[in-house]
Scaffold this active site. Structure first.
Site, PDB file in Angstrom:
ATOM      1  N   ASN A   7      42.317  42.951  49.297  1.00 37.05           N
ATOM      2  CA  ASN A   7      42.219  42.293  47.994  1.00 37.05           C
ATOM      3  C   ASN A   7      43.342  42.879  47.141  1.00 37.05           C
ATOM      4  O   ASN A   7      43.248  44.005  46.670  1.00 37.05           O
ATOM      5  CB  ASN A   7      40.849  42.601  47.392  1.00 37.05           C
ATOM      6  CG  ASN A   7      40.646  41.933  46.053  1.00 37.05           C
ATOM      7  OD1 ASN A   7      41.576  41.334  45.496  1.00 37.05           O
ATOM      8  ND2 ASN A   7      39.444  42.032  45.522  1.00 37.05           N
ATOM      9  N   ARG A  91      41.738  38.155  50.220  1.00 37.36           N
ATOM     10  CA  ARG A  91      41.129  37.429  49.110  1.00 37.36           C
ATOM     11  C   ARG A  91      42.273  36.801  48.319  1.00 37.36           C
ATOM     12  O   ARG A  91      43.209  37.488  47.913  1.00 37.36           O
ATOM     13  CB  ARG A  91      40.367  38.394  48.212  1.00 37.36           C
ATOM     14  CG  ARG A  91      39.832  37.670  47.005  1.00 37.36           C
ATOM     15  CD  ARG A  91      39.293  38.600  45.975  1.00 37.36           C
ATOM     16  NE  ARG A  91      38.749  37.813  44.884  1.00 37.36           N
ATOM     17  CZ  ARG A  91      38.542  38.292  43.676  1.00 37.36           C
ATOM     18  NH1 ARG A  91      38.813  39.546  43.410  1.00 37.36           N
ATOM     19  NH2 ARG A  91      38.053  37.518  42.741  1.00 37.36           N
ATOM     20  N   HIS A 180      34.915  33.196  41.711  1.00 32.81           N
ATOM     21  CA  HIS A 180      33.838  33.975  42.354  1.00 32.81           C
ATOM     22  C   HIS A 180      33.149  33.166  43.452  1.00 32.81           C
ATOM     23  O   HIS A 180      31.988  33.435  43.790  1.00 32.81           O
ATOM     24  CB  HIS A 180      32.728  34.377  41.350  1.00 32.81           C
ATOM     25  CG  HIS A 180      33.147  35.321  40.280  1.00 32.81           C
ATOM     26  ND1 HIS A 180      32.744  35.190  38.966  1.00 32.81           N
ATOM     27  CD2 HIS A 180      33.917  36.431  40.313  1.00 32.81           C
ATOM     28  CE1 HIS A 180      33.250  36.167  38.248  1.00 32.81           C
ATOM     29  NE2 HIS A 180      33.982  36.940  39.038  1.00 32.81           N
ATOM     30  N   ARG A 241      36.162  39.065  27.894  1.00 38.41           N
ATOM     31  CA  ARG A 241      36.553  37.651  27.761  1.00 38.41           C
ATOM     32  C   ARG A 241      35.529  36.887  26.922  1.00 38.41           C
ATOM     33  O   ARG A 241      34.327  37.125  27.057  1.00 38.41           O
ATOM     34  CB  ARG A 241      36.654  36.994  29.146  1.00 38.41           C
ATOM     35  CG  ARG A 241      37.828  37.488  29.936  1.00 38.41           C
ATOM     36  CD  ARG A 241      37.841  36.881  31.328  1.00 38.41           C
ATOM     37  NE  ARG A 241      37.913  37.918  32.339  1.00 38.41           N
ATOM     38  CZ  ARG A 241      37.660  37.737  33.623  1.00 38.41           C
ATOM     39  NH1 ARG A 241      37.300  36.533  34.055  1.00 38.41           N
ATOM     40  NH2 ARG A 241      37.760  38.716  34.475  1.00 38.41           N
ATOM     41  N   GLU A 384      31.542  40.244  48.962  1.00 38.52           N
ATOM     42  CA  GLU A 384      32.626  39.289  49.181  1.00 38.52           C
ATOM     43  C   GLU A 384      33.477  39.687  50.390  1.00 38.52           C
ATOM     44  O   GLU A 384      33.947  38.836  51.128  1.00 38.52           O
ATOM     45  CB  GLU A 384      33.484  39.201  47.914  1.00 38.52           C
ATOM     46  CG  GLU A 384      32.741  38.496  46.785  1.00 38.52           C
ATOM     47  CD  GLU A 384      33.246  38.854  45.397  1.00 38.52           C
ATOM     48  OE1 GLU A 384      32.960  39.979  44.939  1.00 38.52           O
ATOM     49  OE2 GLU A 384      33.917  38.025  44.773  1.00 38.52           O
TER      50      GLU A 384
END
Ligand code: ADP
Length: 397
Positions: A7, A91, A180, A241, A384
Site C-alpha cells: 500500500n 492497493r 474503501h 474532513r 483490506e
C-alpha cells in the site's frame, strides 16, 4: 503461495507478506518518510519484536529494495529466496469507471491508471510509483491491482450521478465513485458468514469509521450506494474532513476569507471534521475524553458525527427497501462503544436493538445486537490486505 501486499503512499509504503496456503501473515512493516530526512523502515516478523532502522530512502525503488532485504534476512525475514514470492498485490485508490474488479497489471492497465490521475491526484501517482518500483526490482513477478473504487462500480446511475450539467460527467468523469471498497466488500461478506446467511439474501449497511469514514448500502452483496463521492471528502464527518456540506459554503468561505480554491480544499480536507468542530483533536479518543470532561464543542462534534451516521443508515434502509444488518468497522467502528451506542439509539423503529453489554467489545468480531433484534448489529475488524492477497492469488493462479 507467498504474496506480498503493498500500500504505497506519496512518502510511505506499508507491506504485508502472506502465506496464502494458510492465509497467515508472515511479516509486515512500514517504510516512512521516503524522500524526506529521517526516513526509516519498521519491520516485524510475526512473533518477533519490531525492528526499526533509520537509513536514507530517497525514492520508492530504494524502499522496495529495503523491504525485500528485510524479508530475506536470515533471522528476522520470512523468505529464503525471492523465487518464493508468487506475486505482489497493490492497493490502488482510483480506477475510475475502468475496472470493476481487481486486475493483473500490464502496460494497458498502467495506462488506464495514469488516465485516472486527475481523479486522485494525491493517491494514484504514489500507487503507480509503487508498481513501477516493484517492476524495476522484481521484473518477473506478476503484480495485481486492487482498487478502492471497484466494489462501488455496481451502483446504479441514480446513485452516482450529480445534479450538475451532464456534460461534466461525460467530459471529466464527474460522478460519485466511492472509496474503501475493499473494506466494505470484506466486512459485508464476513458479517454474512457470522450470521450464517448468504450475503446475496441480505441488505446490509456497512459503516467504515476511521480517520476517513464511509458508509455503504450493500444489497445482495453489491454496493448500491455509498457516502463518499467524487472524492473522499464527501459523506459523514471525518477526523479532519468536513463530509457533506452545502456546496455553496466553500465558495462563500473563499470569498469571505480571500482564499484560493487550493486553500479552501486544504481547509476542508485537513482542518475540518471532528478537529474543526471540536477544536480538540481529530482523534476520537481525545474527543470522547474531552466530551466526558464536559467540553461543549467536543460533545457537539460527537453528537453531530453520530447523528450523521444515523441519517445514512436510515437513508440506505430506504434506498434498499429494507435492512437486515448494520456492520461497524475500522478504528472508530471497531473500538468505540460510545459511537456505536449513540448511532443505534433511536433506531429501534427500524428493528435495531443494541445489547449494551455485548457492545463493550473491542477489535473483535462480534454480534452486538440483542437476541431478538430483527436487524443484526455486527462488529467486524476490517482486513483490506487479506482481500488484496486473496485477489492477487486468485488472479495469478
Ligand atoms: P485510518 O482511516 O487512518 O485507517 P483507522 O481506521 O485506524 O484510521 O481509525 C483511526 C481512528 O480510530 C482514530 O480517530 C482513533 O481515535 C479511533 N480509535 C482507535 N482506537 C480507539 C478507541 N479505543 N476508542 C475510540 N476510538 C478509537
Amino acid at each position: 503461495m507467498k504474496v506480498l501486499v503493498i500500500n504505497c503512499g506519496s512518502s510511505s509504503l506499508k507491506y504485508q507478506l502472506f502465506d496464502m496456503d494458510k492465509e497467515t501473515v508472515l511479516a509486515k512493516g512500514l517504510v516512512e518518510r521516503i524522500g524526506i530526512e529521517g526516513s526509516l523502515i519498521k519491520h516485524t516478523k510475526t512473533g518477533l519484536e519490531p525492528i526499526v532502522a533509520e537509513t536514507p530512502i530517497p525514492d520508492h525503488k530504494t524502499g522496495i529494495k529495503l523491504v525485500l532485504d528485510a524479508l530475506l534476512d536470515k533471522s528476522t525475514g520470512a523468505l529464503s529466496s525471492l523465487s518464493e514470492l508468487g506475486a505482489v498485490g497493490h492497493r490502488v485508490v482510483h480506477a475510475g469507471e475502468k475496472f470493476a474488479t481487481s486486475v493483473k497489471i500490464d502496460a494497458k492497465v498502467m495506462e488506464a491508471l495514469k488516465e485516472c490521475v486527475p481523479l486522485a491526484p494525491l493517491h494514484n501517482p504514489a500507487n503507480i510509483m509503487g508498481i513501477e518500483a516493484v517492476t524495476e526490482v522484481l521484473p518477473r513477478v506478476q503484480q495485481v491491482g486492487v482498487f478502492d473504487t471497484a466494489f462501488h462500480q455496481t451502483m446504479p446511475n441514480t446513485a452516482f450521478i450529480y445534479g450538475v450539467p451532464y456534460g461534466y460527467y461525460e467530459k471529466y468523469g464527474v460522478r460519485r465513485y466511492g472509496f474503501h471498497g475493499t473494506s466494505h466488500y470484506y466486512v459485508s461478506r464476513r458479517a454474512a458468514e457470522m450470521l450464517g446467511r448468504p450475503v446475496e439474501k441480505l441488505k446490509i449497511v456497512t459503516c467504515h469509521l476511521g480517520n476517513g469514514s464511509s458508509i455503504t448500502a450493500v444489497d445482495g452483496g453489491k454496493s448500491v450506494d455509498t457516502s463518499m463521492g467524487f472524492t473522499p471528502l464527501a459523506g459523514v464527518l471525518m477526523g479532519t474532513r468536513c463530509g457533506d456540506v452545502d456546496p455553496a459554503i466553500p465558495m462563500f468561505i473563499a470569498e469571505a476569507e480571500k482564499l484560493s480554491s487550493k486553500d479552501v480544499d486544504s481547509l476542508l480536507n485537513k482542518k475540518s471534521g471532528m478537529l474543526g468542530l471540536s477544536g480538540v483533536s481529530s482523534d476520537l479518543r481525545d474527543i470522547e475524553a474531552a466530551a466526558e470532561r464536559g467540553e461543549a464543542r467536543a460533545n457537539l462534534a460527537l453528537r453531530t458525527l453520530t447523528y450523521g451516521i444515523k441519517k445514512y443508515i436510515g437513508a440506505y434502509a430506504a434506498a434498499m427497501a429494507g435492512l437486515d444488518a448494520v456492520v461497524f468497522t475500522a478504528g472508530v467502528g471497531e473500538n468505540s462503544a460510545t459511537v456505536r451506542a449513540m448511532v443505534c439509539q433511536g433506531l429501534e423503529f427500524l428493528g435495531i436493538g443494541l445489547d449494551a453489554s455485548k457492545n463493550k467489545v473491542r477489535s473483535k468480531e462480534a454480534i452486538i445486537s440483542t437476541d431478538d433484534s430483527r436487524v443484526k448489529v455486527v462488529v467486524v475488524p476490517t482486513d483490506e490486505e487479506l482481500v488484496i492477497a486473496r485477489d492477487t492469488k486468485r488472479l495469478v493462479e
